[in-house]
Scaffold this motif. Structure first.
Motif, PDB file in Angstrom:
ATOM      1  N   ARG A   1       2.713   9.648  -5.207  1.00 27.41           N
ATOM      2  CA  ARG A   1       2.865   8.291  -5.728  1.00 27.41           C
ATOM      3  C   ARG A   1       2.669   8.319  -7.241  1.00 27.41           C
TER       4      ARG A   1
ATOM      5  N   TYR B   1       8.805   1.343  -2.089  1.00 25.32           N
ATOM      6  CA  TYR B   1       7.874   2.376  -1.637  1.00 25.32           C
ATOM      7  C   TYR B   1       7.031   1.889  -0.466  1.00 25.32           C
ATOM      8  N   ALA B   2       6.853   0.573  -0.369  1.00 22.67           N
ATOM      9  CA  ALA B   2       6.236   0.030   0.849  1.00 22.67           C
ATOM     10  C   ALA B   2       7.163   0.230   2.040  1.00 22.67           C
TER      11      ALA B   2
ATOM     12  N   ASN C   1       9.269   2.668   2.234  1.00 22.62           N
ATOM     13  CA  ASN C   1       9.207   4.108   2.473  1.00 22.62           C
ATOM     14  C   ASN C   1       8.076   4.455   3.432  1.00 22.62           C
ATOM     15  N   GLN C   2       6.908   3.826   3.263  1.00 26.75           N
ATOM     16  CA  GLN C   2       5.784   4.048   4.177  1.00 26.75           C
ATOM     17  C   GLN C   2       6.145   3.630   5.594  1.00 26.75           C
ATOM     18  N   ARG C   3       6.751   2.469   5.751  1.00 28.10           N
ATOM     19  CA  ARG C   3       7.107   1.978   7.083  1.00 28.10           C
ATOM     20  C   ARG C   3       8.119   2.887   7.760  1.00 28.10           C
TER      21      ARG C   3
ATOM     22  N   ARG D   1       6.540   6.290   8.898  1.00 28.89           N
ATOM     23  CA  ARG D   1       5.663   6.117  10.060  1.00 28.89           C
ATOM     24  C   ARG D   1       6.473   5.833  11.313  1.00 28.89           C
TER      25      ARG D   1
ATOM     26  N   VAL E   1       1.752   9.831   7.206  1.00 27.63           N
ATOM     27  CA  VAL E   1       2.037   9.865   5.769  1.00 27.63           C
ATOM     28  C   VAL E   1       0.749  10.132   5.003  1.00 27.63           C
TER      29      VAL E   1
ATOM     30  N   GLU F   1      -0.474  10.254   1.336  1.00 27.80           N
ATOM     31  CA  GLU F   1      -0.092   9.854  -0.021  1.00 27.80           C
ATOM     32  C   GLU F   1      -1.034  10.481  -1.044  1.00 27.80           C
TER      33      GLU F   1
END
Length: 634
Positions: A569, A585-586, A588-590, A593, A599, A601
């Motif tokens: 990040r 990028y939020a 990207n996390q979803r 997962r 993940v 970070e």
């Protein structure tokens, strides 16, 4: 020495004959000198030696002085009389009724321009106007400096032919007098010469004007001249711009908000990110007691965004001043404001809420392009309004039925933004994932379609991973490979390079960790590793890899094993001065997962505190254990 001697002799010769020496005996005035003074013919000597006149004195004074006490009384009366003359025809008849000088003729033309501010063929073809031009041209050398500049501007406004004899004569006279003009007059001249389409003569005049300002920039004494010169001439010479920037630092405290706006806009137009000037102007904007006008705020926000300059206090003042006036601002300006704060990554919750409320109250005045811009800005900042249900119902109502009427680029932005904000519905997937849309992206050149290819892959990943109600279609495998190839090789940052080097030490066995892994979801992983329940790394080549279309593994993961994605990040992944990731990028996390990854970070602010390799390796191991423990707890 010769010049001094002549000057002293001229003073002696100018002494009047009635001069008498002091009676004191202590005075020792030579009798020869007294005799010379008594016999000197004062009127003739003074007339021969004194060469100055009011006209030359006026030419050496600034423009403001010429219009003041130096102006003769009859010209003041003539100026007042012009205001009372009705109609332009009566103005043109004045030279026939009375004898006018060149200065008075210029005043007549200025009054005509004031009443008719634009090109007028009838006036230009009028014989009386042509006669007036010829009369002024014959006395052009006697026209005062300030009026000469205004006369040239009037000829531009009236649209007189550039090859006209009077026009050329005025340009030549202005060029010859450049050294006599005050710095304020040079600024006034630059205000209308610089923006014009320039002929060869005008280019030569402008070049000489720039040279004069470069030589005399220290004479600038007022902010108005400074702002005019930096906005009109600064882009023509880098050395001149640097000198004018020094003057801005000197006058920063005296600049009005409107003048500060012009200075910063001039810098942004040339992409000059002069941090010292930006900081000085920002400091004084913060100290400004009044409210900034919406036009100033909009221009400042745009310039700050273009120069990528963030000053939290001035941004806060701008947000506070503009929030009560959002209802008075046009949808175009609101869309521009959202675009600017999104580019600055400035997530101001009250301001974004006020913008969302303005969109709800005046939604009919917002065009689909305006709503698309607002939606894209909110998605970039990962902002969901408090009245999310009402806001997104309005968006679906306005954009859902008109989506196909928009350009394919705008359709892509709308659906991609809804995917980030997690408010996309099935009909949007049907409209954007059909062959008619992605075929247009494939038809564009690779360089221009890179960002569009990534967005389309993100939309396809959202449909595949986060929309169980969607039954297809999805992008074909060959299209995904083509889009993936168009994203190009990824540039590795210093943080990513350091993390990869540390991962090689944490997982030294070859084949247990992959680096810079591209995925069919449009994301790239900095590291990928599979760990069993004992946190032992397993060889990746044996296991099936659904996120990699070219994986050769066929075995499923063993029971208790987990697939980890290590993601760096960067500073640019977060909102301004906050530890909240931006919208993409939020998402990207979803996505990761939902694809089965755990993940891990690696934030830049944690990594930069680590000094030794031992600390970095321990940090990565701790992050993996925390993610593993959190997953087991859930």
């Amino acid at each position: 020495m010769t010049a001094r001697l002549i000057q002293r002799a001229s003073r002696l010769l100018a002494v009047p004959a009635s001069f008498q020496p002091p009676s004191s005996s202590s005075s020792a005035v030579p009798t020869e000198c007294m005799r010379l003074c008594q016999h000197a013919p004062p009127p003739r000597c003074r007339a021969a030696l004194h060469t100055s006149s009011p006209r030359y004195l006026a030419e050496s004074l600034p423009e403001t002085s010429q219009m003041g006490p130096v102006t003769p009384q009859d010209e003041n009366e003539f100026f007042s009389m012009l205001k009372t003359v009705p109609g332009i025809n009566n103005l043109l008849d004045i030279p026939r009724e009375q004898n006018v000088s060149g200065n008075k003729g210029v005043m007549i033309i200025q009054e005509i321009v004031r009443r008719e501010p634009g090109s007028n063929e009838e006036i230009l073809k009028d014989p009386r106007f042509q006669h007036l031009l010829d009369h002024i041209n014959g006395q052009i050398q006697h026209v005062w400096n300030g009026r000469l500049i205004k006369f040239l501007r009037s000829l531009y406004v009236l649209g007189l032919d550039r090859n006209h004899r009077c026009f050329q004569s005025v340009e030549v006279e202005v060029q010859w007098r450049l050294r006599k003009f005050s710095i304020g007059a040079l600024a006034q001249l630059s205000s209308f010469i610089a923006p014009l389409y320039r002929s060869r003569r005008e280019k030569a005049l402008l070049e000489d004007l720039v040279k004069q300002v470069e030589l005399r920039w220290t004479e600038i004494r007022d902010t108005r001249s400074l702002v005019t010169l930096i906005s009109r001439l600064g882009f023509m010479s880098n050395s001149l711009m640097e000198r004018l920037e020094d003057k801005v630092l000197e006058f920063a405290g005296d600049l009005k908000p409107e003048e500060s706006r012009k200075v910063i806009s001039a810098l942004s137009a040339e992409n000059r990110r002069t941090v010292s000037v930006l900081r000085a102007i920002s400091f004084h904007l913060i100290q400004f007691k009044g409210e900034l006008s919406p036009s100033v705020i909009l221009d400042l926000a745009f310039a700050f965004a273009k120069l990528n300059f963030c000053q939290p206090q001035v941004l806060q003042k701008m947000a506070t001043d503009i929030m009560p006036k959002l209802q008075e601002i046009s949808p175009t300006d609101i869309a521009s404001l959202v675009r600017s704060i999104a580019y600055l990554k400035y997530s101001n919750q009250p301001l974004c809420e006020a913008i969302a409320q303005a969109c709800l109250q005046c939604n009919q005045s917002f065009s689909p392009s305006h709503l698309c811009t607002v939606l894209l800005g909110f998605a970039h900042l990962n902002f969901i309004p408090g009245q999310s249900e009402e806001f997104f119902n309005m968006i679906h109502l306005r954009l859902g039925c008109e989506l196909e009427s928009l350009s394919w680029q705008m359709q892509l932005d709308v659906v991609w933004s809804l995917c980030i904000l997690n408010h996309v519905t099935v009909p949007y997937f049907h409209k954007i994932l059909k062959p008619q849309v992605y075929s247009q992206i494939l038809a564009v050149s690779e360089e221009r379609s890179a960002i569009h290819s990534v967005k389309l892959m993100h939309i396809n990943a959202t449909a595949q991973l986060e929309s169980p109600d969607y039954r297809g279609p999805l992008l074909p495998e060959d299209v995904l490979q083509t889009l993936q190839s168009r994203t190009g090789p990824r540039r590795v940052s210093a943080l990513q390079n350091a993390v990869i080097e540390t991962l090689k030490k944490v997982f030294p066995d070859e084949g247990t960790c992959n680096y810079s892994v591209p995925t069919v979801y449009g994301w790239s992983l900095d590291g990928e590793v599979v760990l069993d329940s004992d946190l032992k790394a397993l060889a990746l080549k044996h296991f099936e890899d659904p996120h990699d279309s070219q994986s050769g593994g066929t075995q499923p993961l063993p029971e208790g094993a987990r697939r980890f994605a290590i993601v760096c990040r960067e500073f640019s992944h977060y909102t301004f001065r906050e530890k909240v990731v931006l919208g993409r990028y939020a998402m990207n996390q979803r996505h990761l997962r939902a694809a089965g990854f755990l993940v891990v970070e690696v934030p830049y602010y944690d990594w930069q505190e680590l000094k030794s390799d031992w600390e970095k390796q321990g940090f990565l191991k701790d992050q993996i254990k925390k993610v593993m423990a959190k997953d087991m707890a859930e």
